[in-house]
Write a protein that holds these residues in place. Structure first.
Motif, mmCIF file in Angstrom:
data_model
loop_
_atom_site.group_PDB
_atom_site.id
_atom_site.type_symbol
_atom_site.label_atom_id
_atom_site.label_comp_id
_atom_site.label_asym_id
_atom_site.label_seq_id
_atom_site.Cartn_x
_atom_site.Cartn_y
_atom_site.Cartn_z
ATOM 1 N N VAL A 279 44.423 31.525 37.342
ATOM 2 C CA VAL A 279 43.456 31.614 38.614
ATOM 3 C C VAL A 279 43.069 33.424 38.347
ATOM 4 C CG1 VAL A 279 44.978 33.662 39.006
ATOM 5 C CG2 VAL A 279 44.834 32.668 40.457
ATOM 6 N N ILE A 280 42.672 33.406 37.250
ATOM 7 C CA ILE A 280 41.638 34.914 36.373
ATOM 8 C C ILE A 280 39.767 33.712 36.958
ATOM 9 C CG2 ILE A 280 41.412 34.733 34.426
ATOM 10 C CD1 ILE A 280 41.609 37.434 34.250
ATOM 11 N N GLU A 281 40.017 32.720 36.606
ATOM 12 C CA GLU A 281 38.841 31.786 36.404
ATOM 13 C C GLU A 281 38.498 31.829 38.296
ATOM 14 O OE1 GLU A 281 39.202 28.018 34.429
ATOM 15 O OE2 GLU A 281 40.621 29.014 32.938
ATOM 16 N N PHE A 282 39.135 31.894 39.138
ATOM 17 C CA PHE A 282 38.659 31.580 40.458
ATOM 18 C C PHE A 282 38.303 32.745 41.626
ATOM 19 C CE2 PHE A 282 41.010 28.036 38.729
ATOM 20 C CZ PHE A 282 40.669 26.622 38.373
ATOM 21 N N ALA A 283 39.130 33.662 40.710
ATOM 22 C CA ALA A 283 39.381 35.224 41.461
ATOM 23 C C ALA A 283 38.220 36.465 40.886
ATOM 24 C CB ALA A 283 41.196 35.223 41.255
ATOM 25 N N LYS A 284 38.089 37.475 42.157
ATOM 26 C CA LYS A 284 37.668 38.235 41.886
ATOM 27 C C LYS A 284 38.359 39.147 40.476
ATOM 28 C CE LYS A 284 35.564 39.099 45.899
ATOM 29 N NZ LYS A 284 34.385 39.972 47.786
ATOM 30 N N THR A 285 37.695 39.634 40.004
ATOM 31 C CA THR A 285 38.328 40.721 38.996
ATOM 32 C C THR A 285 38.518 42.642 38.694
ATOM 33 O OG1 THR A 285 37.526 39.896 37.342
ATOM 34 C CG2 THR A 285 38.891 38.518 37.150
ATOM 35 N N THR A 286 39.303 42.527 37.920
ATOM 36 C CA THR A 286 39.192 44.148 38.151
ATOM 37 C C THR A 286 39.801 44.334 36.987
ATOM 38 O OG1 THR A 286 38.700 46.522 38.851
ATOM 39 C CG2 THR A 286 40.759 45.087 38.735
ATOM 40 N N THR A 287 39.547 45.351 35.998
ATOM 41 C CA THR A 287 40.173 46.136 34.278
ATOM 42 C C THR A 287 41.898 47.301 35.277
ATOM 43 O OG1 THR A 287 38.872 47.576 34.307
ATOM 44 C CG2 THR A 287 38.339 45.190 33.519
ATOM 45 N N ASP A 288 42.776 46.975 34.319
ATOM 46 C CA ASP A 288 43.455 47.939 34.200
ATOM 47 C C ASP A 288 43.528 48.852 33.197
ATOM 48 O OD1 ASP A 288 44.153 46.727 31.520
ATOM 49 O OD2 ASP A 288 46.334 45.434 32.124
ATOM 50 N N ASP A 289 44.176 49.633 33.160
ATOM 51 C CA ASP A 289 44.310 51.060 33.019
ATOM 52 C C ASP A 289 44.078 50.654 30.774
ATOM 53 O OD1 ASP A 289 44.861 52.280 34.834
ATOM 54 O OD2 ASP A 289 46.848 52.502 34.243
ATOM 55 N N ASN A 290 44.755 50.025 30.525
ATOM 56 C CA ASN A 290 44.176 49.247 29.100
ATOM 57 C C ASN A 290 43.257 48.397 28.920
ATOM 58 O OD1 ASN A 290 46.390 50.319 28.438
ATOM 59 N ND2 ASN A 290 47.675 48.309 29.169
ATOM 60 N N GLY A 291 42.489 48.217 29.519
ATOM 61 C CA GLY A 291 41.042 47.968 30.123
ATOM 62 C C GLY A 291 40.815 46.367 29.576
ATOM 63 N N GLU A 292 41.961 45.741 30.317
ATOM 64 C CA GLU A 292 42.389 44.363 30.624
ATOM 65 C C GLU A 292 41.640 43.313 31.611
ATOM 66 O OE1 GLU A 292 46.058 43.071 28.884
ATOM 67 O OE2 GLU A 292 45.617 43.488 26.733
#
Length: 486
Positions: A279-292
């Motif tokens: 799903v990450i290839e189709f969605a808007k993304t952000t980063t979590d506290d670990n930078g992932e």
């Protein structure tokens, strides 16, 4: 005094609970990796997520074997209390499993489910030795295999049948298990407890006093020992036949663990060209506290796609994956159906004819190995999976009967439950080794494609077949007819 021979329906009823047990195992085997993938697990992580299952068996089975050998309840008898406890716990775990919202939750419930199934399953093997004379034990184990085959086939098809027949959707938002799978697990929970109750209410066990009168009873009981001392002593003094059968079991169960954990990602990708979309290839993304990198979600916790076109593309690919997964589960059920036919044929044949258990098991495992290897050569041809799983079913039918029949002919009857539990060490250890990276490591030696896990399964099953040549105990190898030819 010999134990009286039992008729087919008596043996059927005492083994019927295995239908429920196999519903649990088959739903787990055909659907658990799909649940892990749905919840976001990478395909290479899946075997490790399964480690709870063999660990539960390693710990639970010897303990339950010992306890069931040394239990007598005035109403439920020796083995049946454990059937009931395991069935109740397993049914609860089956009901909750598809509602998992995180990978760790599903892995935890898998531990509970497998431990509970083992509480019910292990005493069933010992019940055959408790109730049947030596001449009928192979017959009894084959009837169990017949029932297991029915359960495997029906349960593996449940998600597809629920979707096709009841028109309950096999689609769901990202990270959510489809309703069709939830209903299938609910049906599995009901069948599990119902089948166990059939055995409990239709089967009477021999009391300790009655067992002591039979020829295969221990004549001079050894000094009573505690559970841990008895279990550790059994491991230390393991009979040679168990060690040799253990080699066969090691390679056999490594192969089947590879199938249960990786068949869905391997076959949906290689055969159906419908891998689980990320799903990450189709969605808007952000980063979590670990930078992932993680997907963005709205106030309703639904994925925020890049645009409508990407949302539609993801939905179409996910639909293809779910349909392929349904069909993989259905095709996997064929190995249960074939094992049932194999067991039925063996039941009729062994009723009147002697067999060589070693060579039957050897030939069956070779056929199963060829079934696994054939998968690599049929991309885009899912119907040919029927050939693969039919051959695998022959191996499965033999695995569920021949090793136990050979072992039960060679160990003391008063330790049958414990011995069956300890013998299952050779089932769980290969699965643990496969889970902690063994199957992924070997697969990657051939190539990165997940289909190579099935290639490894085929190679290991053929090695298991030739390991039967180690077995030389004539009493274990030769089986005499269970019904007189009069």
């Amino acid at each position: 005094m010999q134990k009286p021979k039992l008729g087919f329906w008596n043996i059927w009823n005492m083994s019927f609970g295995f239908l429920g047990i196999q519903f649990g195992f088959a739903l787990q085997g055909s659907t658990m990796s799909r649940i892990f993938e749905t919840l976001g697990a990478n395909k290479d992580e899946i075997p490790l997520l399964w480690i709870a299952a063999p660990l539960a068996g390693l710990i639970v089975q010897p303990i339950i074997g010992y306890l069931s050998d040394n239990t007598w309840h005035k109403n439920l008898g020796r083995r049946r209390p454990f059937f009931l406890i395991g069935a109740i716990l397993s049914s609860i775990a089956l009901l909750f499993m598809p509602y998992s919202s995180e990978v760790w939750m599903a892995a935890g419930l898998l531990l509970v489910l497998d431990a509970s199934i083992n509480i019910s399953m292990e005493p069933f093997r010992a019940l055959v030795a408790d109730k049947l004379p030596e001449s009928q034990r192979s017959y009894g184990f084959v009837v169990q295999t017949l029932i297991i085959g029915v359960g495997t086939w029906v349960a593996s098809n449940l998600p597809k049948w629920v979707n096709d027949t009841l028109e309950i959707s096999n689609e769901a938002p990202s990270g959510v298990v489809p309703d069709s799978v939830k209903v299938a697990f609910g049906v599995g929970a009901f069948v599990f407890i119902t089948a166990i109750l059939v055995t409990i209410f239709t089967t009477k066990e021999y009391s300790p006093a009655e067992l002591a009168q039979f020829d295969d009873a221990e004549k001079e009981p050894e000094e009573k020992k505690g559970m841990w001392e008895t279990i550790s002593g059994t491991y230390a003094l393991m009979p040679l036949i168990m060690k040799k059968l253990g080699v066969v079991q090691f390679f056999s169960w490594f192969a089947f663990f590879a199938m249960w954990t990786l068949a869905n990602p391997a076959l949906t990708s290689h055969i159906y060209n419908a891998p689980k979309p990320d799903v990450i290839e189709f969605a808007k993304t952000t980063t979590d506290d670990n930078g992932e990198l993680i997907t963005m979600r709205d106030a309703n916790d639904e994925v925020v796609f890049l645009n409508d076109a990407k949302a539609l593309e993801y939905k179409q690919q996910d639909k293809s994956y779910n349909e392929a997964s349904d069909d993989v589960g259905s095709k996997m059920g064929i190995y249960g159906l074939t094992s049932m036919v194999f067991a039925l044929g063996l039941t009729f044949y062994t009723a009147y004819n002697s067999i060589n258990r070693k060579y039957i098991h050897m030939a069956s495992l070779i056929l199963g190995g060829l079934g696994f290897l054939y998968m690599f050569f049929i991309p885009g041809e899912p119907d040919k999976l029927l050939i693969s799983f039919s051959l695998i079913g022959i191996a499965w039918g033999s695995i569920l009967s021949m090793p136990y029949a050979m072992l039960s002919s060679s160990v003391e009857s008063h330790k049958m439950g414990l011995m069956m539990g300890v013998f299952n060490m050779f089932i769980v250890i290969p699965q643990i080794i496969a889970a902690i990276g063994g199957v992924v490591f070997l697969q990657n030696l051939i190539g990165e494609e997940s289909i190579h896990a099935m290639t490894i399964a085929g190679i290991f099953l053929i090695i298991a077949a030739f390991s039967n040549l180690l077995i030389t105990n004539k009493k274990a190898i030769t089986y005499q007819p269970s019904i007189d030819n009069e």
